[in-house]
Design a protein around this motif. Structure first.
Motif, PDB file in Angstrom:
ATOM      1  N   MET A   1     -11.751   3.204   7.921  1.00 28.58           N
ATOM      2  CA  MET A   1     -10.891   3.024   6.839  1.00 28.58           C
ATOM      3  C   MET A   1     -11.301   4.168   5.497  1.00 28.58           C
ATOM      4  O   MET A   1     -12.451   4.155   5.108  1.00 28.58           O
ATOM      5  N   SER A   2     -10.543   4.594   5.044  1.00 28.47           N
ATOM      6  CA  SER A   2     -10.818   5.526   3.833  1.00 28.47           C
ATOM      7  C   SER A   2     -11.256   4.920   2.926  1.00 28.47           C
ATOM      8  O   SER A   2     -10.635   3.813   2.161  1.00 28.47           O
ATOM      9  N   ASP A   3     -12.146   5.208   1.899  1.00 32.29           N
ATOM     10  CA  ASP A   3     -12.604   4.694   0.847  1.00 32.29           C
ATOM     11  C   ASP A   3     -12.075   5.442  -0.422  1.00 32.29           C
ATOM     12  O   ASP A   3     -12.459   5.231  -1.797  1.00 32.29           O
ATOM     13  N   ASP A   4     -11.092   6.350  -0.339  1.00 37.83           N
ATOM     14  CA  ASP A   4     -10.667   7.043  -1.517  1.00 37.83           C
ATOM     15  C   ASP A   4      -9.869   6.196  -2.554  1.00 37.83           C
ATOM     16  O   ASP A   4      -9.290   5.382  -1.949  1.00 37.83           O
ATOM     17  N   PHE A 238      12.900  -1.596  -0.039  1.00 44.31           N
ATOM     18  CA  PHE A 238      12.652  -0.564   1.226  1.00 44.31           C
ATOM     19  C   PHE A 238      11.780   0.678   0.571  1.00 44.31           C
ATOM     20  O   PHE A 238      10.977   1.302   1.362  1.00 44.31           O
ATOM     21  N   PHE A 239      12.019   1.135  -0.659  1.00 47.51           N
ATOM     22  CA  PHE A 239      11.398   2.204  -1.301  1.00 47.51           C
ATOM     23  C   PHE A 239       9.896   1.817  -1.375  1.00 47.51           C
ATOM     24  O   PHE A 239       9.071   2.475  -1.026  1.00 47.51           O
ATOM     25  N   LEU A 240       9.667   0.586  -1.993  1.00 47.23           N
ATOM     26  CA  LEU A 240       8.398   0.066  -2.008  1.00 47.23           C
ATOM     27  C   LEU A 240       7.476  -0.147  -0.763  1.00 47.23           C
ATOM     28  O   LEU A 240       6.376   0.342  -0.752  1.00 47.23           O
ATOM     29  N   LEU A 241       8.336  -0.729   0.385  1.00 44.60           N
ATOM     30  CA  LEU A 241       7.491  -0.717   1.521  1.00 44.60           C
ATOM     31  C   LEU A 241       7.260   0.570   2.182  1.00 44.60           C
ATOM     32  O   LEU A 241       6.214   0.735   2.733  1.00 44.60           O
ATOM     33  N   ALA A 242       8.023   1.625   1.958  1.00 43.70           N
ATOM     34  CA  ALA A 242       7.859   2.835   2.426  1.00 43.70           C
ATOM     35  C   ALA A 242       6.598   3.367   1.719  1.00 43.70           C
ATOM     36  O   ALA A 242       5.471   4.035   2.329  1.00 43.70           O
ATOM     37  N   VAL A 243       6.393   3.330   0.218  1.00 37.01           N
ATOM     38  CA  VAL A 243       5.233   3.895  -0.269  1.00 37.01           C
ATOM     39  C   VAL A 243       4.022   3.085   0.089  1.00 37.01           C
ATOM     40  O   VAL A 243       2.753   3.581   0.094  1.00 37.01           O
ATOM     41  N   VAL A 248      -1.088   2.317   3.044  1.00 33.05           N
ATOM     42  CA  VAL A 248      -1.891   1.679   4.121  1.00 33.05           C
ATOM     43  C   VAL A 248      -2.478   2.549   5.110  1.00 33.05           C
ATOM     44  O   VAL A 248      -3.556   2.567   5.614  1.00 33.05           O
ATOM     45  N   ALA A 249      -1.480   3.414   5.426  1.00 38.19           N
ATOM     46  CA  ALA A 249      -1.851   4.318   6.724  1.00 38.19           C
ATOM     47  C   ALA A 249      -2.826   5.382   6.141  1.00 38.19           C
ATOM     48  O   ALA A 249      -3.814   5.964   7.042  1.00 38.19           O
ATOM     49  N   ALA A 250      -2.789   5.758   4.942  1.00 41.27           N
ATOM     50  CA  ALA A 250      -3.819   6.687   4.308  1.00 41.27           C
ATOM     51  C   ALA A 250      -5.357   5.920   4.202  1.00 41.27           C
ATOM     52  O   ALA A 250      -6.472   6.407   4.614  1.00 41.27           O
TER      53      ALA A 250
END
Length: 465
Positions: A1-4, A238-243, A248-250
């Motif tokens: 997991m990234s710590d950025d 949907f916009f917030l879920l996409a962001v 989360v993916a990052a």
């Protein structure tokens, strides 16, 4: 997991790199909200106020609120409305009551049309008032009220007559007179008890005299959530879920970004970092198929979290970085020799950097006794899924060129093992960074002739040399 740390610049990269995908998902969310409004049509709410005369305690008002929404009242209203398609249980879910200041109970009814909501609220209020009167024994008959007043007047006259009879009786001289006075006092006591019960009945009748203050007004707008609110909520959701999904993916991204991590995964030192003019298509995957076309259309085939750094300023500054890498590579080798430049398949930034690096190394054709000349480089692309590096022949070593943030430690370890299986020692690693487009060369500035064309690419699966 990234710590950025998630900062505003991260959100800016998401909006800049995934604006098409975010726009499409926002439209999909709006359509989902519209579909929800079709499945659950708009509702309209009408309200009516009922006045409770007399003195009421708070718990008594709460009891009346429960009575107003009870099945006994709502079922009577449903029978009066004559809607067999709506059950009593469903109707109870559409009726609410609330106690307000001033002994007022507000009854609200919700329906699919303004007219039905108005009728529902009025009918429930009427049935509630009638039910409360029946419980308290109240009556709205004016003759009954007149009879009660006449009875009270008769009781008063009778009490006065008893007093007169008691005064006229023999004041204790005979036994019969004493008995008569005792009987009159008992009669007076009975009349007083009757008057007390009558007064209590009057107070109960006053409480039962509830009044509907006014008819329910027909609603002019739908009750929330309205269709517009559902559409806006769906688009925003949907916009917030996409962001959030991108963030989360990052966070879960295991691709290596730092030079130290890359060097540890490959087991070789990083010889330097070179710059490649960043273009959107430079990061795009070369895969084909309908899914790849959809990803390309939505802009999802390019990494959004790869920052485009500012370049050194001109073409000469970029070439200096490539030449310095060649110098470090020459200094690490005991003698000039041929090397394979291994590039992960699909890493377009690394492929362009490797080609430029090979061209820069090939430009040194007349080595002096002090420099010994740069090693000859040949570029091959190797699949990271099943890495196979050409066997050792004229080349006796490998130089890995890749872009940061594109590959995991496991994938890079697989490349290092493939190089070892082919008999090549990984002599170093070069990291390619995308940078902003370099400035255009002025017309009067002669081109740099020191960099020939890019080196020829080899087979990705390790074909013949």
């Amino acid at each position: 997991m990234s710590d950025d740390t998630i900062r505003l610049v991260t959100l800016g990269r998401i909006f800049r790199g995934r604006w098409r995908l975010l726009a499409v998902l926002t439209v999909v969310g709006a359509l989902a909200g519209y579909g929800t409004s079709v499945v659950f049509p708009p509702r309209y709410t009408a309200s009516v106020s009922v006045l409770l005369p007399g003195q009421w305690e708070e718990r008594e008002l709460l009891t009346q609120v429960d009575i107003a929404t009870s099945s006994s009242v709502v079922d009577l209203a449903a029978a009066k409305l004559g809607r067999p398609d709506v059950s009593g249980e469903e109707l109870r879910e559409r009726v609410t009551a609330q106690a307000a200041d001033g002994n007022i109970i507000t009854i609200s009814g919700t329906a699919d049309t303004p007219a039905r909501a108005q009728r529902l609220a009025d009918q429930v209020a009427q049935q509630f008032v009638g039910f409360a009167r029946r419980i308290a024994g109240g009556s709205t008959d004016p003759d009954a009220a007149t009879g009660t007043d006449a009875l009270r007047q008769k009781v008063v006259e009778t009490d006065r007559r008893i007093t007169d009879l008691a005064a006229a009786a023999d004041p204790g001289r005979t036994v019969e007179g004493a008995q008569a006075r005792t009987s009159l006092e008992k009669l007076r006591t009975s009349l007083e008890e009757a008057m007390t019960k009558l007064a209590e009945a009057d107070r109960a009748s006053d409480k039962a005299g509830m009044v509907v203050m006014d008819a329910a007004a027909r609603p002019t707008g739908a009750a929330p959530p309205t269709r517009g609110q559902l559409i806006a909520a769906g688009a925003l959701l949907f916009f917030l879920l996409a962001v959030v999904g991108h963030l989360v993916a990052a966070r879960m991204n295991r691709r290596l970004r730092t030079e130290a991590d890359i060097a540890a995964a490959l087991g070789s030192a990083v010889l330097g970092t070179v710059d490649v003019p960043g273009e959107p298509r430079a990061h795009r995957s070369e895969k084909r198929g309908p899914w790849a076309r959809i990803r390309r259309l939505l802009g999802a085939d390019t990494p959004w979290n790869v920052p485009i750094q500012q370049g050194p300023g001109d073409e000469a500054g970029m070439l200096i970085r490539y030449r310095r890498v060649c110098v470090r590579l020459r200094d690490r080798l005991p003698a000039p020799r041929r090397l394979l430049v291994v590039v992960p398949d699909g890493d377009e930034i690394a492929r362009r950097a490797a080609g430029q690096l090979a061209a820069e190394a090939g430009s040194d054709l007349s080595p002096s006794s002090s420099s010994r000349g740069f090693p000859l480089l040949r570029v091959v692309e190797v699949s990271v899924d099943r890495p196979i590096v050409p066997d050792r022949d004229t080349e006796s070593g490998a130089l890995v060129v890749l872009s940061a943030g594109s590959w995991t430690a496991e994938e890079l370890a697989g490349l290092a093992e493939a190089c070892a299986d082919g008999g090549h020692e990984v002599v170093g690693t070069v990291v390619a960074d995308p940078v902003g487009a370099r400035p255009t060369r002025p017309a009067d500035d002669p081109p740099d002739t020191g960099a020939p064309a890019l080196a020829v690419r080899g087979h990705a699966a390790g074909g013949a040399l």
